[in-house]
Design an enzyme around this catalytic site. Sequence first.
Site, PDB file in Angstrom:
ATOM      1  N   GLY A  16       0.809  -1.210   0.000  1.00 41.19           N
ATOM      2  CA  GLY A  16       0.000   0.000   0.000  1.00 41.19           C
ATOM      3  C   GLY A  16       0.839   1.255   0.000  1.00 41.19           C
ATOM      4  CB  ALA A  17       4.167   1.796  -1.177  1.00 40.84           C
ATOM      5  N   GLY A  20      -0.150   8.412   1.352  1.00 39.16           N
ATOM      6  CA  GLY A  20      -0.286   8.395   2.796  1.00 39.16           C
ATOM      7  C   GLY A  20       0.897   7.773   3.511  1.00 39.16           C
ATOM      8  N   GLY A  22       2.028   4.675   3.558  1.00 39.61           N
ATOM      9  CA  GLY A  22       2.876   3.796   2.759  1.00 39.61           C
ATOM     10  C   GLY A  22       3.889   4.554   1.936  1.00 39.61           C
ATOM     11  CB  SER A 137      -6.169   0.907  13.574  1.00 35.11           C
ATOM     12  OG  SER A 137      -7.113   1.893  13.947  1.00 35.11           O
ATOM     13  CE1 TYR A 163      -9.331   0.143   9.079  1.00 29.53           C
ATOM     14  CE2 TYR A 163     -10.115   1.124  11.133  1.00 29.53           C
ATOM     15  CZ  TYR A 163      -9.109   0.934  10.201  1.00 29.53           C
ATOM     16  OH  TYR A 163      -7.885   1.520  10.396  1.00 29.53           O
TER      17      TYR A 163
END
Length: 292
Positions: A16-17, A20, A22, A137, A163
Site C-alpha cells: 500500500g505504498a 499516505g 505507505g 489501529s 474495519y
Amino acid sequence: MSVLPFQIGRRVVVTGATSGLGLELSRAFAALGADVALAVRNPAKGAEAAERIRRTGVSGTVAVAELDLSDLASVRAFADRSPGCEVLVNNAGVMGVPQQRSADGYELQLATNHLGHFALTNLLLTRITDRVVTVGSASHRTGQLVVDDLSFERRDYHPYAAYCQSKLAQLSFMGELGRRLRDAASPVRSLGAHPGYTATGIQSGTGNPLFTRVAAIGNALVGMPPSKGARSILEAALLDLPSGSYLGPSGPGELLGAPAPARLAPQAESRELARLLWERSEELTAVSFPLG
C-alpha cells in the site's frame, strides 16, 4: 525520538505504498539507503509514487511490484516473483467501506487488511531475514473478532465494525506469528505499530459522504502529517526491539505524539483466540506457516 539506523544494502517491502503512510514509509526507508519494493494494487500509481520518492534525492532504490491483497491469486503471484527481504511492512488497508466481497468471496476489509497480509507473510516467510511489521489501529480496541463469521454472513454488516474486526485480526495475527517464530527457533521477529490520528486519504475512501466530510475537518484541525504518523512504524521496523513489541503515539488516547509502547486490547492478546483465527485464516487462504 530514537535515531534510525542506516539501511544500506537491506531490502524492505511496503504494501500500500502509493500514498499516505505507505508512501512516507517508503520514502523514509529509501532515504536511509534501503532498496524498497512498493507493493501496490495499481502499478501506474505505483510508478508515480516511486518517481516522487526519487525526486527527493534518496540514496536507496525504489521499485514497483503489483500486489492486490484482496485477491489471493495476486498475493501468490507477488510472492512467487519476490526475492525476499529483510523487512516486510504490512501497511495496506481499506476502512469503513460498504459491504463488498473480495475476488475470493470474503468480506473486503477482512480480505485486504488481514487475509491478504496473512497469506503474503507466510508465503514470504522463508525469505524474510529480520522482521515482519504489522500496521494496526487504535480502532482494534472496539473490534469484536468472530472467528466463525469473519465475513459477516450471519451478522448484520456495519462498515466500521468490519474495519475494527479486521484490525483486531491483524494484531491477533501479529502475536501468534511471533509465538510461532519463537517456537520454530527463527530469528525473525513479529512487531506492530499504529499511526494514531494521521491525516491520510484512507478516511475519504469509505463511500460515506458525511464521514468523509467530518474526517476531512478532523484531518485539517488535529491530524498528524504522514511524516509524523509513520514514525512509530519506522521505529518498529528499524530499532532493536523484541518480538511482540507494539508502538503508537504517546499522547492522550494514543492519537498524537512521539512513539511509545502502545496498548493492545485483551482480545488481541488472547492466545486461544489467536490460535483459532490462525487456523481459520489457513483454511480461508490455503496458506500455512512454513517453519517448524
